[in-house]
Design an enzyme around this catalytic site. Structure first.
Site, PDB file in Angstrom:
ATOM      1  N   TYR A 156      64.468  20.166 -17.287  1.00 14.67           N
ATOM      2  CA  TYR A 156      64.955  21.515 -17.496  1.00 14.67           C
ATOM      3  C   TYR A 156      63.846  22.395 -17.344  1.00 14.67           C
ATOM      4  O   TYR A 156      64.293  23.203 -16.560  1.00 14.67           O
ATOM      5  CB  TYR A 156      65.499  21.594 -18.977  1.00 14.67           C
ATOM      6  N   LYS A 160      63.740  25.317 -13.913  1.00 12.90           N
ATOM      7  CA  LYS A 160      63.767  26.641 -14.009  1.00 12.90           C
ATOM      8  C   LYS A 160      62.410  27.113 -13.514  1.00 12.90           C
ATOM      9  O   LYS A 160      62.509  28.335 -12.988  1.00 12.90           O
ATOM     10  CB  LYS A 160      64.106  27.237 -15.522  1.00 12.90           C
TER      11      LYS A 160
END
Ligand code: NAD
Ligand code: ADP
Length: 261
Positions: A156, A160
C-alpha cells in the site's frame, strides 16, 4: 461557490468515502459528474445523494482493467463532448500486511494494479481529450503512507509513493498542454477503507487514540479531503502543478518523538 459550472468531471472510487464526498461537492458547485466505481451498490448510494439538479451518470468500472478504462473514457467523451477534471481516487489497502519476509507477490501486483497502474491508465486515456482543448486538471488521491511508511505498510505504501511520483511525471508530461496534475495525501479518515480500524478502536475503548498522531488531535472527515481535492481541481489552483498536498491534521509535520508532546 460555483467553481465548476458546466465542467465535466470523472471521479473514480465515487461509491464510498472520499470519492463520494468529492463527487457531491463537485456537483454542488455545478459540475457534471461521472461516478465510477467497481461497486454498483456504492454507486447507487452516491447517486441517491446527488443534488437533484445535478447532471450525473454512474458507471461500473475496474480502474485496473485497461479495456474498461478505454471504453468508459470514450463513452464520457461521446456523451458530454469534453472532460475537464479527473479525480483518480479509487484505491484498496488490503488491510495491514505481514513483514516483507512474508509478503506475497500477488498482493503487490493487486495493490499496485489498482492504486498506481489504475491511476496511470485513467490519465493515459483522459489526458488526450484534455490536450485537444488545452485545459484540464487531474487530482490523484495518494496518502501520507506514500510519504513515510511503517511496519506492515508494504504494498500500500509503495503504491502511494508511486502515485506521488506519477503525479510529478504526469505534471511534467502534460504541463505544456495547460493540464495540471496534483495529489492529496490524506491522513487517517473514517471511510469504508478504515472501517475495521474504527470498529476495532471503538470496541476496545481506543477511540481517543484514532486522532492521537495528528497535531489537530482528531482524524479527518471525507468532506475535508473533498475540499482539498476540489481546490486543486479548480481555477483557484491555476498555478499549482506536480504537488502532493498532505491533508492530514498535521500528521506529517511531526517527528512523533516520544516525550515531544
Ligand atoms: P473507501 O473504501 O471508502 O472508498 C474507495 C472506493 O474505491 C470504494 O467505493 C471502492 O469500491 C472503490 N474501488 C476500489 N478499487 C476499485 C477499482 N479497481 N476500480 C474502481 N473502483 C474501485 O475508501 P476511501 O478512504 O474513501 O478511499 C479513497 C482513497 O483515499 C483511496 O485511494 C485511499 O487509498 C485513499 N486514502 C484513504 C485514507 C483513509 O484513512 N481513509 C488515508 C489515505 C489515503
Ligand atoms: P493502537 O494502539 O490501536 O495501535 P494507534 O493510535 O497506534 O493505536 O492506531 C490506531 C489505528 O489507527 C492503527 O491501526 C493505526 O495504524 C491507525 N492509524 C493511526 N494514525 C494513522 C494515520 N495517521 N494514518 C493512517 N492510519 C493511522
Amino acid at each position: 461557490m460555483m467553481r465548476f459550472t458546466e465542467r465535466v468531471a470523472i471521479v473514480t472510487g465515487a461509491g464510498s468515502g472520499i470519492g463520494r464526498a468529492t463527487a457531491l461537492r463537485l456537483a454542488r458547485e455545478g459540475a457534471r459528474v461521472v461516478l465510477a466505481d467497481w461497486s454498483e451498490e456504492g454507486l447507487l448510494e452516491t447517486a441517491a445523494q446527488m443534488p437533484p439538479e445535478a447532471t450525473h451518470i454512474e458507471r461500473k468500472l475496474d480502474v485496473s482493467d485497461e479495456d474498461a478504462v478505454k471504453t468508459l473514457v470514450s463513452e464520457v467523451k461521446e456523451q458530454f463532448g469534453q472532460i475537464d477534471i479527473l479525480v483518480n481516487n479509487a484505491g484498496i489497502s488490503g488491510g495491514s500486511y505481514p513483514p516483507v519476509t512474508e509478503n506475497e507477490k500477488a498482493d503487490w501486483e493487486k495493490i499496485l494494479g489498482v492504486n498506481l497502474i489504475g491511476a496511470m491508465l485513467m490519465i493515459k486515456y483522459v489526458a488526450p481529450h484534455m490536450q485537444e482543448r488545452q485545459q484540464g486538471a487531474v487530482v490523484n488521491t495518494a496518502s501520507v503512507a506514500g510519504i513515510r511508511s511503517g511496519a506492515g505498510g508494504n504494498p500500500y505504501s509503495a503504491s502511494k509513493a508511486g502515485v506521488i511520483n506519477l503525479t510529478q511525471t504526469a505534471a511534467c508530461d502534460l504541463g505544456g498542454f495547460n493540464i495540471r496534475v496534483n495529489a492529496i495525501c490524506p491522513g487517517l479518515v473514517e471511510t469504508g477503507m478504515t472501517k475495521a480500524v474504527f470498529d476495532y478502536a471503538r470496541a476496545n475503548e481506543k477511540e481517543h487514540k484514532l486522532g492521537a498522531r495528528c497535531e489537530l488531535r482528531r482524524y479527518g472527515k471525507p468532506e475535508e479531503l473533498a475540499a482539498a481535492i476540489c481546490f486543486l481541481a479548480s481555477d483557484d489552483a491555476s498555478y499549482i502543478t506536480g504537488q502532493a498536498l498532505p491533508v492530514d491534521g498535521g500528521n506529517t509535520a511531526s517527528l512523533n518523538m516520544p516525550g515531544m508532546k
